[in-house]
Scaffold this motif. Structure first.
Motif, PDB file in Angstrom:
ATOM      1  N   ASP A 109       0.895  -1.235  -0.070  1.00 24.79           N
ATOM      2  CA  ASP A 109       0.105   0.032   0.022  1.00 24.79           C
ATOM      3  C   ASP A 109       0.698   1.351  -0.126  1.00 24.79           C
ATOM      4  OD1 ASP A 109       0.878  -0.593   2.552  1.00 24.79           O
ATOM      5  OD2 ASP A 109      -0.777   0.659   3.590  1.00 24.79           O
ATOM      6  N   VAL A 110       2.002   1.038   0.595  1.00 23.57           N
ATOM      7  CA  VAL A 110       3.057   2.407   0.668  1.00 23.57           C
ATOM      8  C   VAL A 110       3.565   2.572  -0.814  1.00 23.57           C
ATOM      9  CG1 VAL A 110       5.015   3.365   1.524  1.00 23.57           C
ATOM     10  CG2 VAL A 110       3.448   2.047   3.102  1.00 23.57           C
ATOM     11  N   ALA A 111       3.935   1.397  -1.280  1.00 26.89           N
ATOM     12  CA  ALA A 111       4.529   1.576  -2.847  1.00 26.89           C
ATOM     13  C   ALA A 111       3.643   2.427  -3.736  1.00 26.89           C
ATOM     14  CB  ALA A 111       4.928   0.286  -3.419  1.00 26.89           C
ATOM     15  N   VAL A 112       2.277   1.557  -3.776  1.00 29.50           N
ATOM     16  CA  VAL A 112       1.181   2.353  -4.367  1.00 29.50           C
ATOM     17  C   VAL A 112       0.985   3.775  -3.999  1.00 29.50           C
ATOM     18  CG1 VAL A 112      -1.480   2.162  -4.835  1.00 29.50           C
ATOM     19  CG2 VAL A 112      -0.063   0.168  -4.517  1.00 29.50           C
ATOM     20  N   GLU A 113       1.017   4.078  -2.981  1.00 34.50           N
ATOM     21  CA  GLU A 113       0.750   5.645  -2.601  1.00 34.50           C
ATOM     22  C   GLU A 113       1.982   6.359  -3.093  1.00 34.50           C
ATOM     23  OE1 GLU A 113      -1.524   8.453  -1.239  1.00 34.50           O
ATOM     24  OE2 GLU A 113      -2.305   6.311  -1.016  1.00 34.50           O
ATOM     25  N   VAL A 114       3.041   5.781  -3.239  1.00 34.84           N
ATOM     26  CA  VAL A 114       4.384   6.691  -3.472  1.00 34.84           C
ATOM     27  C   VAL A 114       4.189   6.567  -5.101  1.00 34.84           C
ATOM     28  CG1 VAL A 114       7.012   6.387  -3.736  1.00 34.84           C
ATOM     29  CG2 VAL A 114       5.957   6.043  -1.382  1.00 34.84           C
ATOM     30  N   THR A 115       3.934   5.686  -5.680  1.00 38.45           N
ATOM     31  CA  THR A 115       3.571   5.840  -6.882  1.00 38.45           C
ATOM     32  C   THR A 115       2.579   6.782  -7.607  1.00 38.45           C
ATOM     33  OG1 THR A 115       4.269   3.415  -7.153  1.00 38.45           O
ATOM     34  CG2 THR A 115       2.985   4.489  -9.021  1.00 38.45           C
ATOM     35  N   ARG A 116       1.337   6.922  -6.748  1.00 33.20           N
ATOM     36  CA  ARG A 116       0.324   7.528  -7.056  1.00 33.20           C
ATOM     37  C   ARG A 116       0.811   9.387  -6.941  1.00 33.20           C
ATOM     38  NH1 ARG A 116      -3.352   5.985  -3.533  1.00 33.20           N
ATOM     39  NH2 ARG A 116      -4.520   4.773  -5.016  1.00 33.20           N
ATOM     40  N   ALA A 117       1.732   9.332  -5.782  1.00 36.65           N
ATOM     41  CA  ALA A 117       1.939  10.877  -5.580  1.00 36.65           C
ATOM     42  C   ALA A 117       2.951  11.155  -6.690  1.00 36.65           C
ATOM     43  CB  ALA A 117       2.713  10.864  -4.236  1.00 36.65           C
ATOM     44  N   PHE A 118       3.889  10.268  -7.080  1.00 34.60           N
ATOM     45  CA  PHE A 118       4.927  10.696  -8.136  1.00 34.60           C
ATOM     46  C   PHE A 118       4.058  11.122  -9.444  1.00 34.60           C
ATOM     47  CE2 PHE A 118       8.009   9.320 -11.583  1.00 34.60           C
ATOM     48  CZ  PHE A 118       9.160  10.408 -10.887  1.00 34.60           C
ATOM     49  N   LEU A 119       3.000  10.291  -9.609  1.00 36.79           N
ATOM     50  CA  LEU A 119       2.612  10.411 -11.015  1.00 36.79           C
ATOM     51  C   LEU A 119       1.514  11.478 -11.019  1.00 36.79           C
ATOM     52  CD1 LEU A 119       2.065   6.710 -12.239  1.00 36.79           C
ATOM     53  CD2 LEU A 119       3.964   8.466 -13.025  1.00 36.79           C
ATOM     54  N   ALA A 120       1.024  11.977  -9.814  1.00 35.95           N
ATOM     55  CA  ALA A 120      -0.084  12.991  -9.945  1.00 35.95           C
ATOM     56  C   ALA A 120       0.046  14.387 -10.412  1.00 35.95           C
ATOM     57  CB  ALA A 120      -0.464  13.180  -8.390  1.00 35.95           C
ATOM     58  N   GLU A 121      -0.683  14.782 -11.413  1.00 36.03           N
ATOM     59  CA  GLU A 121      -0.510  15.994 -12.243  1.00 36.03           C
ATOM     60  C   GLU A 121      -0.255  17.147 -11.207  1.00 36.03           C
ATOM     61  OE1 GLU A 121      -3.476  16.634 -15.432  1.00 36.03           O
ATOM     62  OE2 GLU A 121      -3.069  14.575 -16.034  1.00 36.03           O
ATOM     63  N   GLN A 122      -0.774  17.319 -10.128  1.00 38.66           N
ATOM     64  CA  GLN A 122      -0.812  18.407  -9.260  1.00 38.66           C
ATOM     65  C   GLN A 122       0.495  18.526  -8.739  1.00 38.66           C
ATOM     66  OE1 GLN A 122      -2.505  15.843  -8.448  1.00 38.66           O
ATOM     67  NE2 GLN A 122      -2.705  15.538  -6.250  1.00 38.66           N
ATOM     68  N   ASN A 123       1.573  17.409  -8.883  1.00 41.69           N
ATOM     69  CA  ASN A 123       2.891  17.572  -8.296  1.00 41.69           C
ATOM     70  C   ASN A 123       3.799  17.903  -9.590  1.00 41.69           C
ATOM     71  OD1 ASN A 123       1.954  16.823  -5.871  1.00 41.69           O
ATOM     72  ND2 ASN A 123       1.985  14.793  -6.187  1.00 41.69           N
TER      73      ASN A 123
END
Ligand SMILES: O=C(CO)[C@H](O)[C@H](O)COP(=O)(O)O
Length: 137
Positions: A109-123
């Protein structure tokens, strides 16, 4: 997005990341699959720099080896991340184009959260950092 993904081992964490990428509708390619971690990192880095994909994700036991290998490719800015803030900051302030994670030390779940954060357009990259990024060469 088009994502080049590579991992030198498979477990629940790599499966979770791949599952998330598929669910989110990303187009995933797996260059050099089955090869060593140096070759996997280089292959993902080359795919990013060639423009074949938008971002790369590399995973190995530590994340460090594939991050080093990817960063040897000119134009790659690979970031080793273990939590969402590190990943989103890597995009905002370092214009990172490859995410590296440990497949041994990150829970699925942490790896998914990290991946989501990395790919998020707002970032997306902060324009104020452009001069610093340019100094990386
Ligand atoms: O974390 C790694 C590199 O940083 C590798 O995954 C780990 O060293 C295992 O590699 P190998 O199975 O090829 O010995």
């Amino acid at each position: 997005m088009r994502i080049a993904f590579a991992a030198d081992d498979e477990n629940a964490t790599t499966e979770a990341v791949l599952g998330y990428l598929a669910e989110a509708g990303h187009e995933v390619t797996r260059p050099a699959q089955g090869e060593s971690w140096p070759r996997l990192g280089a292959a993902v880095g080359n795919a990013v720099v060639a423009g074949d994909v938008d971002f790369g994700i590399v995973m190995c036991w530590t994340g460090t080896g594939t991050a080093i290998a990817a960063n040897k490719v000119p134009g790659v800015r690979a970031a080793l991340a273990w939590e969402a803030w590190i990943a989103e900051s890597a995009r905002k302030w370092n214009d990172a184009n490859v995410l590296a994670m440990s497949l041994k030390r990150l829970a699925p779940d942490v790896a998914v959260e990290v991946t989501r954060a990395f790919l998020a357009e707002q970032n997306a990259p902060d324009p104020d950092e452009a001069a610093n990024i340019a100094q990386l060469g």
